[in-house]
Structure formats: C-alpha cells, structure tokens
Design an enzyme around this catalytic site. Structure first.
Site, PDB file in Angstrom:
ATOM      1  N   GLU A  30      43.774  31.877  69.230  1.00 39.20           N
ATOM      2  CA  GLU A  30      45.142  31.425  69.503  1.00 39.20           C
ATOM      3  C   GLU A  30      45.526  30.263  68.608  1.00 39.20           C
ATOM      4  O   GLU A  30      46.628  30.241  68.034  1.00 39.20           O
ATOM      5  CB  GLU A  30      45.271  31.020  70.965  1.00 39.20           C
ATOM      6  CG  GLU A  30      46.667  30.502  71.328  1.00 39.20           C
ATOM      7  CD  GLU A  30      46.803  30.205  72.802  1.00 39.20           C
ATOM      8  OE1 GLU A  30      46.734  31.159  73.601  1.00 39.20           O
ATOM      9  OE2 GLU A  30      46.968  29.029  73.159  1.00 39.20           O
ATOM     10  N   ARG A  63      72.414  17.423  47.347  1.00 39.96           N
ATOM     11  CA  ARG A  63      73.235  16.479  48.099  1.00 39.96           C
ATOM     12  C   ARG A  63      73.501  15.226  47.265  1.00 39.96           C
ATOM     13  O   ARG A  63      72.579  14.541  46.820  1.00 39.96           O
ATOM     14  CB  ARG A  63      72.508  16.098  49.394  1.00 39.96           C
ATOM     15  CG  ARG A  63      73.171  14.987  50.211  1.00 39.96           C
ATOM     16  CD  ARG A  63      74.526  15.388  50.745  1.00 39.96           C
ATOM     17  NE  ARG A  63      75.000  14.428  51.746  1.00 39.96           N
ATOM     18  CZ  ARG A  63      76.227  14.421  52.225  1.00 39.96           C
ATOM     19  NH1 ARG A  63      77.113  15.320  51.800  1.00 39.96           N
ATOM     20  NH2 ARG A  63      76.586  13.527  53.130  1.00 39.96           N
ATOM     21  N   GLN A  71      64.210   6.564  45.818  1.00 37.89           N
ATOM     22  CA  GLN A  71      62.800   6.497  46.174  1.00 37.89           C
ATOM     23  C   GLN A  71      62.563   6.763  47.659  1.00 37.89           C
ATOM     24  O   GLN A  71      61.579   7.422  48.040  1.00 37.89           O
ATOM     25  CB  GLN A  71      62.236   5.133  45.789  1.00 37.89           C
ATOM     26  CG  GLN A  71      60.715   5.038  45.934  1.00 37.89           C
ATOM     27  CD  GLN A  71      60.189   3.688  45.487  1.00 37.89           C
ATOM     28  OE1 GLN A  71      60.308   2.716  46.217  1.00 37.89           O
ATOM     29  NE2 GLN A  71      59.630   3.642  44.286  1.00 37.89           N
TER      30      GLN A  71
END
Length: 393
Positions: free
Chosen positions: A256, A282, A293
């Site tokens: 799992e 953007r 930065q």
C-alpha cells in the site's frame, strides 16, 4: 485506444520489462483525457467519478497486480510502481488513483499472495476486471495506529465464522463489493497468531455500510464506516491460515505504501512542471517571477524534494524485490515522500499567489490531498518510531 490488459510480454518473467512499462505509460497518456474529465466538479462535490473509474477499468488498470492465470498482468513491484508513478503524473484526480491503489493493494494483493486456489479462482478474475470492487477494513474507533487493539472478532461456527464489530474510515467502502476484514480469532494469542483476514461479501446479511464521510482531501475517493452484526463468513473466505492476519497485514501495508506514494511521486512531478511553467510566464514588476531569487529558490527546493522522494521510492522498491523485510526502507520512503509532498504543495499554492488559493485552478487540492499522506498507512510519528526502533533506539 489500446487497453493495457491486452499488451503482450516482451521479456522473460522475473526481469524488469522496460518495453512493457513504456507501452503502458504511452497507453495512459492516451487515456488521460477520460481519466481527468470532470474531476474538479466531482472533487468539490465529494463525488466518486463513475465514468473515470470505468475508464480506468477499461484501460486494464484494475488487473495490474493479478496473475495472468486469473486475468491480470502480474506486474512486478518495480513495474507496478513505475506505472503508478506515471498514472499519478497524468491523472489529476488524486482520489481516483487512491481508490485504485486501495482496490489493488488491499484486496487483490492479499488474495493473490495468501489466498487458496479456490478463493483465487472465485475472486481474482472478478477483481482484475473490476466486476467487483475491493476494500479492506482495519481501523476501528478505538484502534488507529495501534491496529491490533481492534475489537472486531470472528468466532468459528461449524464451516463458517461469525463476524461482529465495527470499522471506521474505510476507503472504497461505499462502492465495495468485497472487503478484506481483519478480526480477532484467538484473542489470547495477541498480535502474532491472534488475528485473521477474511474476504467478506459486502452484501452479506448483517453487513452494513454507513453513510459516506466527507473529507478534507481525496474527496473523490469514497469513504464510510462498516458494521458487522453476526455476519456469517464461509470458511472458504479465510485468507491464508487462521491466525495469519499480522503477516498478511504487514505484507499488504508495504504494498500500500509503495503504490499510494508512487502515485504521489508522479503528482509531485506534474506539480513541479506546472510551477516552473507559471514562474516563467507570470510577469510582475516587469519580469518573470522566476527571475526573482525568492521564487527560483522555492522551485529549487521543490525539485530537490521530488528527487529525494524518487530516490526513497526506488530504495524501497529495490528492498522489496530483494526479498528482505524492507521495513526500514518502506518506513523511510513513506515518511520522506509524504512530508515532501506536503511541503511542495504548500510551495505550489504560495508560488501561484491568489490563483493558487482559488478552487478553479485545482492547485489548492494538492495541499488538501497531500496532508492525508501524513496520517494514513501509518502516521509520520509512527514511521519515526519504527525507524528509530529499527536503528536500535
């Protein structure tokens, strides 16, 4: 469209079949539009995507872990995790992937690995074709991380067992036909030898599925509580031997973790690529935000976390395929991937600003979904306890 189920083998069994895995990935690329259609509306409404599940079934994904003899593809650990990484990358409905992992790991794998010939012949072909959907029931109101404090019990009665008790937070419960239920059979023996696993028909008399629970994330993966009021379970539905529940659950939980967090590694890759694209396009203050930065370092951190997650997943897969216990590697991978996913999802929301906070972009869903990974399959605190214990502390 090609269906995964009909693809042929390319190398001998027991070796990693690169051509097969690449072909499966290509098939998933073709199925992606159907796997994603309408997912955001269903996520916001906490609705299971029947059409998307049907696309997953038609693509053959529900038979990935089942033997060829019983209608599946018998993928190895490495092959299965690689396919699920790619599924996480192309499928934006995280709840859908979670439901698939539940079906494969919680039901198909324990029956495949521990079930007798009769049980395999009876259930595995139906599970591989998703003619029946699987779930498993471990957690109870008073036993979460301490799974073997469970009170649900099964008492032998002739050729049957009488099952009584309740389970909570059971993934796939509202859509399940077969549920692997863990119950006490010999309380005096404790965890080792005291518990057994049963493949229980969800339509059996006395078996009640509670109403669907609403969750913070993974909203398209249905969840409910289960109630057993003297449910009669034929002895033929015992998985493995009586008292083997601890070994079965330990094996299942390793699978799992590998499968669920393989999906998350794929999701993190898609998430990072989207953030890089957004940072390039953007514009703010006359420049792409990626040139600042603060943003570029955030993206760098996301990249490092993703690579660490990939590396831990690979180490866990290698340990499992090596035939050892792999407990340390599995716990470390679960902890590293789940926490990296949350951190990257927080960065993705922040990087996108107001758009990241809006429902329509789907970005905030990553964070809601990722937080669950800190809890299910053994919480982060439990994994740290396990790791420290295995290191001798």
């Amino acid at each position: 469209m090609r269906t995964i189920r009909n693809l042929s083998r390319t190398t001998d069994a027991g070796t990693y079949r690169t051509d097969l895995v690449e072909t499966l990935a290509e098939a998933l690329d073709q199925w992606a539009p159907l796997l994603n259609e309408g997912w955001q509306a269903d996520d916001q409404a906490s609705t299971f995507g029947d059409s998307r599940w049907r696309a997953m079934v038609d693509a053959g994904l529900t038979g990935l872990s089942t033997s060829e003899e019983h209608g599946g593809m018998a993928l190895s650990v490495a092959e299965l995790t690689d396919v699920l990484v790619h599924l996480g990358y192309v499928c934006e409905d995280s709840g859908l992937g979670f439901s698939l992992a539940t079906h494969l790991c919680s039901t198909c794998i324990p029956i495949q690995h521990f079930g007798g010939d009769e049980l395999k012949s009876d259930l595995l072909p139906q599970l591989a074709a998703a003619e029946v959907v699987g779930a498993h029931a471990i957690t109870e109101p008073d036993s979460g991380s301490d799974a073997f404090a469970m009170k649900t019990h099964a008492i032998k009665d002739g050729n049957d067992y009488i099952l009584s008790g309740e389970k909570c937070y059971i993934s796939n419960a509202p859509i399940a036909d077969i549920c692997v239920v863990y119950a006490r059979t010999h309380p005096e023996k404790g965890a080792l030898g005291g518990f057994s696993a049963f493949a229980v028909d969800c339509n059996a008399d006395g078996f009640t599925i509670g109403k669907s629970r609403k969750k913070m994330g993974l909203r398209t993966a249905p969840m409910a509580d289960l109630y057993f009021d003297d449910v009669r379970v034929p002895e033929s539905r015992l998985i493995g031997r009586e008292g083997q529940g601890f070994s079965i659950l330990d094996y299942v939980m390793k699978w799992e973790i590998l499968c669920v967090f393989a999906l998350q590694v794929g999701e993190m890759r898609r998430q990072l690529e989207r953030c890089i694209s957004f940072a390039k396009s953007r514009q703010q203050f006359g420049a792409a935000i990626g040139s600042y930065q603060a943003i570029s370092h955030r993206v760098s951190d996301m990249h490092i976390r993703l690579e660490n997650a990939r590396n831990w997943l690979g180490r866990a897969v290698n340990a499992m395929e090596g035939g050892g216990q792999a407990s340390l590697e599995i716990a470390s991978a679960k902890l590293a991937i789940s926490e990296a996913h949350v951190a990257n999802s927080m960065d993705a929301v922040t990087l996108h600003g107001g758009a990241g906070y809006m429902l329509e972009t789907g970005i905030e869903s990553h964070l809601r979904n990722a937080i669950g990974g800190l809890i299910y399959s053994g919480s982060s605190d439990i994994q740290k306890n396990r790791i420290s214990a295995m290191l001798g502390l």
